[in-house]
Write a protein that holds these residues in place. Structure first.
Motif, PDB file in Angstrom:
ATOM      1  N   CYS A   1      -2.721   6.317   6.272  1.00 28.24           N
ATOM      2  CA  CYS A   1      -1.489   7.020   6.601  1.00 28.24           C
ATOM      3  C   CYS A   1      -1.879   8.415   7.104  1.00 28.24           C
ATOM      4  CB  CYS A   1      -0.536   7.099   5.413  1.00 28.24           C
ATOM      5  SG  CYS A   1      -1.124   8.032   3.986  1.00 28.24           S
ATOM      6  N   ALA A   2      -1.008   9.003   7.901  1.00 24.37           N
ATOM      7  CA  ALA A   2      -1.306  10.305   8.494  1.00 24.37           C
ATOM      8  C   ALA A   2      -0.005  11.037   8.766  1.00 24.37           C
ATOM      9  CB  ALA A   2      -2.098  10.139   9.791  1.00 24.37           C
ATOM     10  N   ALA A   3      -0.066  12.365   8.689  1.00 24.95           N
ATOM     11  CA  ALA A   3       1.119  13.174   8.956  1.00 24.95           C
ATOM     12  C   ALA A   3       0.689  14.496   9.568  1.00 24.95           C
ATOM     13  CB  ALA A   3       1.912  13.413   7.663  1.00 24.95           C
TER      14      ALA A   3
ATOM     15  N   VAL B   1       0.863  -1.174   0.000  1.00 22.33           N
ATOM     16  CA  VAL B   1       0.000   0.000   0.000  1.00 22.33           C
ATOM     17  C   VAL B   1       0.906   1.233   0.000  1.00 22.33           C
ATOM     18  CG1 VAL B   1      -1.716   1.285   1.321  1.00 22.33           C
ATOM     19  CG2 VAL B   1      -1.823  -1.216   1.237  1.00 22.33           C
ATOM     20  N   TYR B   2       0.517   2.246  -0.785  1.00 24.58           N
ATOM     21  CA  TYR B   2       1.354   3.431  -0.948  1.00 24.58           C
ATOM     22  C   TYR B   2       0.655   4.678  -0.415  1.00 24.58           C
ATOM     23  CZ  TYR B   2       3.854   0.307  -4.065  1.00 24.58           C
ATOM     24  OH  TYR B   2       4.547  -0.763  -4.579  1.00 24.58           O
ATOM     25  N   CYS B   3       1.478   5.596   0.101  1.00 29.36           N
ATOM     26  CA  CYS B   3       0.995   6.882   0.602  1.00 29.36           C
ATOM     27  C   CYS B   3       1.915   7.955   0.025  1.00 29.36           C
ATOM     28  CB  CYS B   3       1.036   6.879   2.132  1.00 29.36           C
ATOM     29  SG  CYS B   3       0.595   8.441   2.910  1.00 29.36           S
TER      30      CYS B   3
ATOM     31  N   TRP C   1       1.131   5.322  10.393  1.00 35.64           N
ATOM     32  CA  TRP C   1       0.177   4.389   9.789  1.00 35.64           C
ATOM     33  C   TRP C   1      -0.768   3.907  10.888  1.00 35.64           C
ATOM     34  CZ3 TRP C   1      -0.562   3.135   4.719  1.00 35.64           C
ATOM     35  CH2 TRP C   1       0.439   3.506   3.812  1.00 35.64           C
ATOM     36  N   TYR C   2      -2.078   3.968  10.574  1.00 39.00           N
ATOM     37  CA  TYR C   2      -3.111   3.480  11.477  1.00 39.00           C
ATOM     38  C   TYR C   2      -3.885   2.369  10.773  1.00 39.00           C
ATOM     39  CZ  TYR C   2      -2.677   7.672  14.479  1.00 39.00           C
ATOM     40  OH  TYR C   2      -2.225   8.656  15.333  1.00 39.00           O
TER      41      TYR C   2
END
Lengths: 115, 109
Positions: free
Chosen positions: B89-91, B21-23, B34-35
């Motif tokens: 994904c989160a930032a 999986v890509y973000c 990553w959650y």
């Protein structure tokens, strides 16, 4: 064990009604957040708080309000519910100075349907 | 608003297969999280990567942060039905956490 709870888990209401969603955390975290989750949009920030009596608007705050009178609770109020506010709502909390590494702990969510 | 794009949006595979999986973003981030979210529950943090090129492993899950800190990948080896869920994904954008659009993974026995 510390936890974050939301109530109710499911709610059906009518357009124009005021609705309040509850969020309660026992982590003793200063930071609390409300998100909504919709297909195709992921999680979007509604409001957030860094401590008692502190509240801030997020990306999609129109039609929503919050108040923080203690560390444990951040209720989310929909002033006059609209069908566009049908969504799943998540509350989250985190500790310490908000920045690059903070883990957010999420509640189980409230599914709200506005008819 | 800075955007985190995830791909693919949906993934259905058989037990035992591998997947990635890509973000991706056009912005540079100081870290990326990553959650995983299971049906009827809130997201739960899996990992935080902070250094460009960093690789972290969590059992059969391997997370990589791009050298330029604009992208990340999640690789699952020998997927199991228990891996089924929504991967986010989160930032942090200044003090606010922004989330990717998510990848919904279904692993069939």
């Amino acid at each position: 064990d510390a936890e974050i709870t939301q109530s109710p888990r499911h709610k059906i209401t009518e357009t124009g009604r005021q609705v309040t969603l509850a969020c309660h955390q026992t982590w003793n975290h200063n930071n609390m957040f409300w998100y909504r989750q919709d297909l195709g949009h992921g999680l979007r920030l509604i409001h957030y708080s860094y401590g008692v009596h502190d509240t801030n608007k997020g990306e999609v705050s129109d039609g929503y309000s919050v108040s923080r009178s203690n560390t444990e609770d951040l209720p989310l109020t929909l002033e006059s519910a609209a069908s566009s506010q049908t969504s799943v709502y998540f509350c989250a909390s985190s500790e310490g100075f908000v920045g690059s590494y903070n883990e957010q702990f999420f509640g189980p969510g409230t599914r709200l349907t506005v008819l | 608003t800075q955007l985190l794009e995830q791909s693919p949006q949906f993934l259905s595979i058989q037990e035992g297969e591998n997947l990635t999986v890509y973000c991706n973003s056009s912005s540079v981030f100081s870290s990326l999280q990553w959650y995983r979210q299971e049906p009827g529950e809130g997201p739960v943090l899996l990992v935080t990567v902070v250094t460009g090129g960093e690789v972290k492993k969590l059992k059969r899950l391997t997370f990589q942060f791009g050298d330029a800190r604009k992208d990340s990948s999640l690789h699952i080896t020998a997927a199991q039905p228990g891996d089924t869920g929504l991967y986010l994904c989160a930032a942090y954008n200044t003090d606010k956490l922004i989330f990717g659009t998510g990848t919904r993974l279904q692993v069939f026995p």
